[in-house]
Scaffold this motif. Structure first.
Motif, PDB file in Angstrom:
ATOM      1  N   ALA A 150       0.836  -1.208   0.000  1.00 14.92           N
ATOM      2  CA  ALA A 150       0.000   0.000   0.000  1.00 14.92           C
ATOM      3  C   ALA A 150       0.866   1.252   0.000  1.00 14.92           C
ATOM      4  CB  ALA A 150      -0.913   0.004   1.216  1.00 14.92           C
ATOM      5  N   SER A 151       0.322   2.326  -0.523  1.00 12.22           N
ATOM      6  CA  SER A 151       0.950   3.645  -0.437  1.00 12.22           C
ATOM      7  C   SER A 151       0.255   4.417   0.680  1.00 12.22           C
ATOM      8  CB  SER A 151       0.854   4.391  -1.767  1.00 12.22           C
ATOM      9  OG  SER A 151       1.691   3.774  -2.729  1.00 12.22           O
ATOM     10  N   ILE A 152       1.037   4.810   1.667  1.00  9.25           N
ATOM     11  CA  ILE A 152       0.497   5.395   2.895  1.00  9.25           C
ATOM     12  C   ILE A 152       0.550   6.918   2.812  1.00  9.25           C
ATOM     13  CG2 ILE A 152       0.758   5.549   5.390  1.00  9.25           C
ATOM     14  CD1 ILE A 152       2.320   2.853   5.187  1.00  9.25           C
ATOM     15  N   ARG A 179      -2.335   6.754 -10.675  1.00  9.20           N
ATOM     16  CA  ARG A 179      -1.127   6.068 -11.144  1.00  9.20           C
ATOM     17  C   ARG A 179      -1.158   4.573 -10.832  1.00  9.20           C
ATOM     18  NH1 ARG A 179       4.081   9.864  -9.523  1.00  9.20           N
ATOM     19  NH2 ARG A 179       3.362  11.835 -10.440  1.00  9.20           N
ATOM     20  N   GLY A 180      -2.199   4.112 -10.160  1.00  8.27           N
ATOM     21  CA  GLY A 180      -2.318   2.690  -9.860  1.00  8.27           C
ATOM     22  C   GLY A 180      -1.918   2.292  -8.456  1.00  8.27           C
ATOM     23  N   HIS A 181      -1.682   3.267  -7.577  1.00  9.43           N
ATOM     24  CA  HIS A 181      -1.349   2.953  -6.193  1.00  9.43           C
ATOM     25  C   HIS A 181      -2.611   2.597  -5.408  1.00  9.43           C
ATOM     26  CE1 HIS A 181       2.843   4.841  -5.921  1.00  9.43           C
ATOM     27  NE2 HIS A 181       2.448   5.101  -7.164  1.00  9.43           N
ATOM     28  N   ARG A 182      -2.466   1.691  -4.466  1.00  3.65           N
ATOM     29  CA  ARG A 182      -3.526   1.465  -3.482  1.00  3.65           C
ATOM     30  C   ARG A 182      -3.207   2.372  -2.294  1.00  3.65           C
ATOM     31  NH1 ARG A 182      -5.216  -3.836   0.235  1.00  3.65           N
ATOM     32  NH2 ARG A 182      -6.833  -2.710   1.403  1.00  3.65           N
ATOM     33  N   VAL A 183      -3.965   3.412  -2.112  1.00  3.50           N
ATOM     34  CA  VAL A 183      -3.683   4.425  -1.094  1.00  3.50           C
ATOM     35  C   VAL A 183      -4.484   4.134   0.169  1.00  3.50           C
ATOM     36  CG1 VAL A 183      -3.783   6.884  -0.519  1.00  3.50           C
ATOM     37  CG2 VAL A 183      -3.160   6.168  -2.841  1.00  3.50           C
ATOM     38  N   VAL A 184      -3.794   4.202   1.300  1.00  2.00           N
ATOM     39  CA  VAL A 184      -4.467   4.148   2.601  1.00  2.00           C
ATOM     40  C   VAL A 184      -4.058   5.399   3.382  1.00  2.00           C
ATOM     41  CG1 VAL A 184      -4.597   1.639   2.659  1.00  2.00           C
ATOM     42  CG2 VAL A 184      -2.618   2.787   3.666  1.00  2.00           C
ATOM     43  N   ARG A 227       4.509   0.287  -0.244  1.00  2.00           N
ATOM     44  CA  ARG A 227       5.081   0.725  -1.521  1.00  2.00           C
ATOM     45  C   ARG A 227       5.665   2.117  -1.390  1.00  2.00           C
ATOM     46  NH1 ARG A 227       1.760   1.043  -7.334  1.00  2.00           N
ATOM     47  NH2 ARG A 227       3.413   2.098  -8.522  1.00  2.00           N
ATOM     48  N   LEU A 228       5.013   2.963  -0.580  1.00  3.52           N
ATOM     49  CA  LEU A 228       5.400   4.368  -0.483  1.00  3.52           C
ATOM     50  C   LEU A 228       4.805   4.947   0.801  1.00  3.52           C
ATOM     51  CD1 LEU A 228       6.553   6.980  -1.948  1.00  3.52           C
ATOM     52  CD2 LEU A 228       4.240   7.258  -2.889  1.00  3.52           C
ATOM     53  N   VAL A 229       5.526   5.892   1.412  1.00  2.00           N
ATOM     54  CA  VAL A 229       5.018   6.636   2.568  1.00  2.00           C
ATOM     55  C   VAL A 229       5.148   8.132   2.263  1.00  2.00           C
ATOM     56  CG1 VAL A 229       5.339   7.194   5.013  1.00  2.00           C
ATOM     57  CG2 VAL A 229       5.656   4.831   4.217  1.00  2.00           C
ATOM     58  N   ILE A 230       4.052   8.862   2.461  1.00  2.00           N
ATOM     59  CA  ILE A 230       4.074  10.320   2.332  1.00  2.00           C
ATOM     60  C   ILE A 230       3.542  10.907   3.634  1.00  2.00           C
ATOM     61  CG2 ILE A 230       3.214  12.337   1.089  1.00  2.00           C
ATOM     62  CD1 ILE A 230       3.096  10.698  -1.412  1.00  2.00           C
ATOM     63  N   SER A 231       4.358  11.728   4.272  1.00  2.00           N
ATOM     64  CA  SER A 231       3.941  12.287   5.556  1.00  2.00           C
ATOM     65  C   SER A 231       4.723  13.557   5.838  1.00  2.00           C
ATOM     66  CB  SER A 231       4.189  11.275   6.694  1.00  2.00           C
ATOM     67  OG  SER A 231       5.547  11.258   7.085  1.00  2.00           O
TER      68      SER A 231
END
Length: 318
Positions: A150-152, A179-184, A227-231
């Motif tokens: 998941a992309s957080i 872009r096809g990310h599963r975002v949580v 997959r990715l973290v944005i914070s």
């Protein structure tokens, strides 16, 4: 026994890992007790090497039940309150920064502008205990019920000044979904309202809302297999560093040179526009406001390119 004080939060514990590991290595046959909030216990288990957790929420009198420790180590602050808290256990020796007000003249001088990881490594080095500032990794938990890959998006932070506007987080979440990310969207129970706003504005499904629904161990598992973290500049960013999870971290009042990920890792991007005049405590810092959505998405591209160039073998499990 070695008694260590670090009664703070997730990011504080994560940045203290190299120092804790150095103490474990220097005293392999001693019991290592850590003074910290009990809610950090799942993360302390992932650090490893800590034999006992001594409950403490912040500073104050420490109800120390046992005999005086052989060594007390202040990985909490510069004193005097934290020095006095440990001195109350009557240790054989106190390792801490010099602080005349606390009557502690041993130890190095405090430097306000150094990186938090380097600060504690330097303290121990002054006392002849070598620490590896790159030793930041935590044990990787199994994902359990957490999604893998998941992309957080984590819009919350303890201080309002460190919170990027939720509408911008929502724009990023919407772009990642395209872009096809599963975002949580994550956060603690007190940040659920902000997370709900991001989910609503981004048009995400209801099951994307994880704020208030994960304990600390589950959050670590989510990041470990992300997959990715944005914070913003908050604890989950340090978990991303600990698990080499690709991340884009947004800094405001404090520069990444003091709290950011190692600068030599292209899969971590710390965004900061430089010093800005301070704002009211109940508003995002001007340095955060200056970061727009295209800049964050450009950083996502750089992170993905850095990841594609190759991480250390086994550093990610996706």
């Amino acid at each position: 026994m070695i008694l260590v004080l670090r009664a703070l939060g997730v990011g504080d514990l994560a940045t203290g890992v190299p120092a804790l590991r150095a103490l474990r290595s220097a005293y392999p046959d001693r019991e290592l007790a850590l003074v910290a909030p009990r809610w950090l216990a799942p993360l302390i288990d992932l650090v490893g090497g800590v034999d006992r957790l001594v409950q403490a929420d912040g500073l104050g009198h420490l109800a120390w039940p046992g005999p005086s420790p052989e060594l007390a180590v202040n990985l909490h602050g510069r004193g005097p309150q934290s020095h006095r808290m440990l001195a109350g256990t009557r240790p054989g020796r106190l390792l801490a920064f010099a602080n005349a007000e606390a009557g502690h003249h041993d130890g190095p001088d405090w430097r306000a502008d150094e990186h938090e990881v380097d600060r504690w490594c330097r303290l121990l080095a002054w006392y002849g205990i070598p620490a590896d500032r790159t030793d930041l990794a935590l044990r990787r938990p199994e994902p359990g019920r957490m999604p893998v890959g998941a992309s957080i998006v984590h819009p919350g932070a303890k201080a309002t000044q460190r919170r990027w506007p939720p509408a911008r987080f929502a724009e990023v979440a919407r772009a990642l979904t395209a872009r096809g990310h599963r975002v949580v969207v994550t956060g603690n129970p007190g940040e659920r309202r902000i997370a709900e706003e991001v989910v609503r504005r981004a048009g995400l499904p209801a099951d994307a809302l994880l704020a208030g629904e994960t304990d600390l161990g589950e959050l670590a598992a989510l990041v470990a297999h992300a997959r990715l973290v944005i914070s913003g500049d908050t604890g989950i960013g340090h978990l991303a560093t600990a698990y080499a999870a690709p991340s884009v971290l947004l800094f405001g009042p404090v520069p990444p040179a003091q709290w950011g990920p190692p600068p030599d890792r292209p899969w971590h991007q710390a965004l900061w526009v430089g010093p800005r005049p301070p704002a009211d405590d109940d508003r995002p810092h001007p340095a955060l406001v200056a970061l727009d959505v295209p800049r964050v998405l450009d950083a996502v591209d750089r992170v993905e390119r850095g990841h594609a160039r190759g991480l250390p073998a086994g550093s990610l499990s996706r």
